[in-house]
Scaffold this motif. Sequence first.
Motif, short mmCIF file in Angstrom:
data_model
loop_
_atom_site.label_atom_id
_atom_site.label_comp_id
_atom_site.label_asym_id
_atom_site.label_seq_id
_atom_site.Cartn_x
_atom_site.Cartn_y
_atom_site.Cartn_z
N PRO A 194 10.64 3.79 -9.53
CA PRO A 194 10.48 3.87 -8.07
C PRO A 194 9.05 4.24 -7.70
CG PRO A 194 11.61 5.83 -8.91
CD PRO A 194 11.46 4.88 -10.08
N THR A 195 8.39 3.37 -6.93
CA THR A 195 7.03 3.65 -6.46
C THR A 195 6.96 3.32 -4.98
OG1 THR A 195 6.37 1.43 -7.17
CG2 THR A 195 5.91 3.24 -8.67
N GLN A 252 -7.68 2.89 -0.15
CA GLN A 252 -7.84 3.55 -1.44
C GLN A 252 -7.74 2.58 -2.61
OE1 GLN A 252 -8.65 6.66 -1.96
NE2 GLN A 252 -8.55 7.37 0.15
N SER A 253 -7.27 1.37 -2.34
CA SER A 253 -7.09 0.41 -3.42
C SER A 253 -8.41 0.05 -4.09
CB SER A 253 -6.41 -0.86 -2.89
OG SER A 253 -5.10 -0.59 -2.46
N LEU A 254 -9.50 0.06 -3.32
CA LEU A 254 -10.82 -0.22 -3.90
C LEU A 254 -11.17 0.84 -4.94
CD1 LEU A 254 -12.89 -1.35 -0.77
CD2 LEU A 254 -12.02 -2.77 -2.64
N ARG A 255 -10.81 2.08 -4.66
CA ARG A 255 -11.08 3.16 -5.61
C ARG A 255 -10.29 2.95 -6.89
NH1 ARG A 255 -11.09 9.04 -3.12
NH2 ARG A 255 -12.63 7.91 -1.89
N PRO A 314 -2.44 -7.66 -11.34
CA PRO A 314 -2.64 -7.46 -9.90
C PRO A 314 -1.33 -7.14 -9.18
CG PRO A 314 -3.79 -9.42 -10.65
CD PRO A 314 -2.91 -8.99 -11.78
N GLU A 315 -0.20 -7.53 -9.79
CA GLU A 315 1.11 -7.30 -9.18
C GLU A 315 1.70 -5.95 -9.54
OE1 GLU A 315 2.08 -9.54 -7.03
OE2 GLU A 315 0.29 -10.69 -7.56
N SER A 316 1.02 -5.19 -10.37
CA SER A 316 1.57 -3.90 -10.80
C SER A 316 1.80 -2.98 -9.61
CB SER A 316 0.62 -3.22 -11.79
OG SER A 316 1.09 -1.91 -12.07
N PRO A 317 3.02 -2.47 -9.44
CA PRO A 317 3.28 -1.56 -8.32
C PRO A 317 2.56 -0.23 -8.48
CG PRO A 317 5.17 -1.62 -9.81
CD PRO A 317 4.22 -2.70 -10.28
N HIS A 318 2.09 0.05 -9.69
CA HIS A 318 1.44 1.33 -9.92
C HIS A 318 0.03 1.37 -9.34
CE1 HIS A 318 4.93 2.08 -12.23
NE2 HIS A 318 4.63 1.19 -13.15
N ALA A 337 0.84 2.65 -5.97
CA ALA A 337 1.33 4.01 -6.10
C ALA A 337 0.18 4.99 -6.29
CB ALA A 337 2.32 4.11 -7.26
N LEU A 338 -0.79 4.62 -7.13
CA LEU A 338 -1.96 5.47 -7.34
C LEU A 338 -2.79 5.56 -6.07
CD1 LEU A 338 -3.81 7.18 -9.05
CD2 LEU A 338 -4.83 5.07 -9.97
N ALA A 339 -2.94 4.43 -5.39
CA ALA A 339 -3.69 4.43 -4.13
C ALA A 339 -3.03 5.33 -3.10
CB ALA A 339 -3.81 3.00 -3.59
N ALA A 340 -1.70 5.32 -3.03
CA ALA A 340 -0.98 6.16 -2.09
C ALA A 340 -1.18 7.63 -2.42
CB ALA A 340 0.51 5.81 -2.10
N SER A 341 -1.18 7.97 -3.69
CA SER A 341 -1.40 9.37 -4.09
C SER A 341 -2.81 9.82 -3.75
CB SER A 341 -1.14 9.52 -5.60
OG SER A 341 0.21 9.25 -5.90
N LEU A 342 -3.78 8.95 -3.98
CA LEU A 342 -5.17 9.28 -3.63
C LEU A 342 -5.33 9.46 -2.13
CD1 LEU A 342 -7.13 6.88 -6.02
CD2 LEU A 342 -6.78 9.35 -6.26
#
Length: 226
Positions: free
Chosen positions: A89-90, A103-106, A120-124, A127-132
């Motif tokens: 779940p992400t 944040q996706s650029l980061r 490029p399709e990885s949901p992670h 998920a990482l961008a959302a956490s940042l």
Amino acid sequence: MRISDLSRLSGTPVGTIKYYLREGLLPPGRPLGATLTLYGEEHVQRLRLIRALTSRGGLSIAATRDVLAAIDQPLDPLATLGVVHYALPTPVDAAEADAVDEQSLRVDELLAAMGWEVSPESPHRRALAASLMDLSRLGMEYGTEDLLPYAELAAAAARLDLDRLENIEDRLRLAEHAAIVVLLLEPVLAVLRRLAQEDESRRRTAWARTTDGAGPRPDPHPADGR
């Protein structure tokens, strides 16, 4: 064994077992008559795995079905890991999509700096961008340079994970272990980090108490690392 024995050995209520059978999570037993079906140790193990995936791993029934399908019809290790990864779940709130995109650029910069090959399709990625994004809103900005040491630690952990899977030749066992490593070891790693933080905090506090501000402070981490 009868379904009542299966329930007792696995710690799963009979009603739940029947639900898993209907949902295709648990393979059917061997019918011996109109009202009698026998089950084996493989059903006990499967029920324990289902419970681990749903309770510890936090997977939905649908996601658990996908993971179990990969276990029953094993793909190559990379594909199996992909099924497990993408089942995690992400959630990203649709209302936050624009902020996450910023944040996706980061995230892209970090992946490039690490030389990681990630779909490029990885949901992670999101998920990482959302956490940042959440960290940024709390005034905790983590740039690429800040994240690199954490990414290096993650890379080391990933190598350990894959090392444990490398020598498993049986494809069904490999797929099952991949699911366990990805989903069930993750909470272990999180708790280990918290334990390490507690230890580090205590050491730093004790270190500060041994000084009175005069002269050089003793090293809280001597040469032996302790």
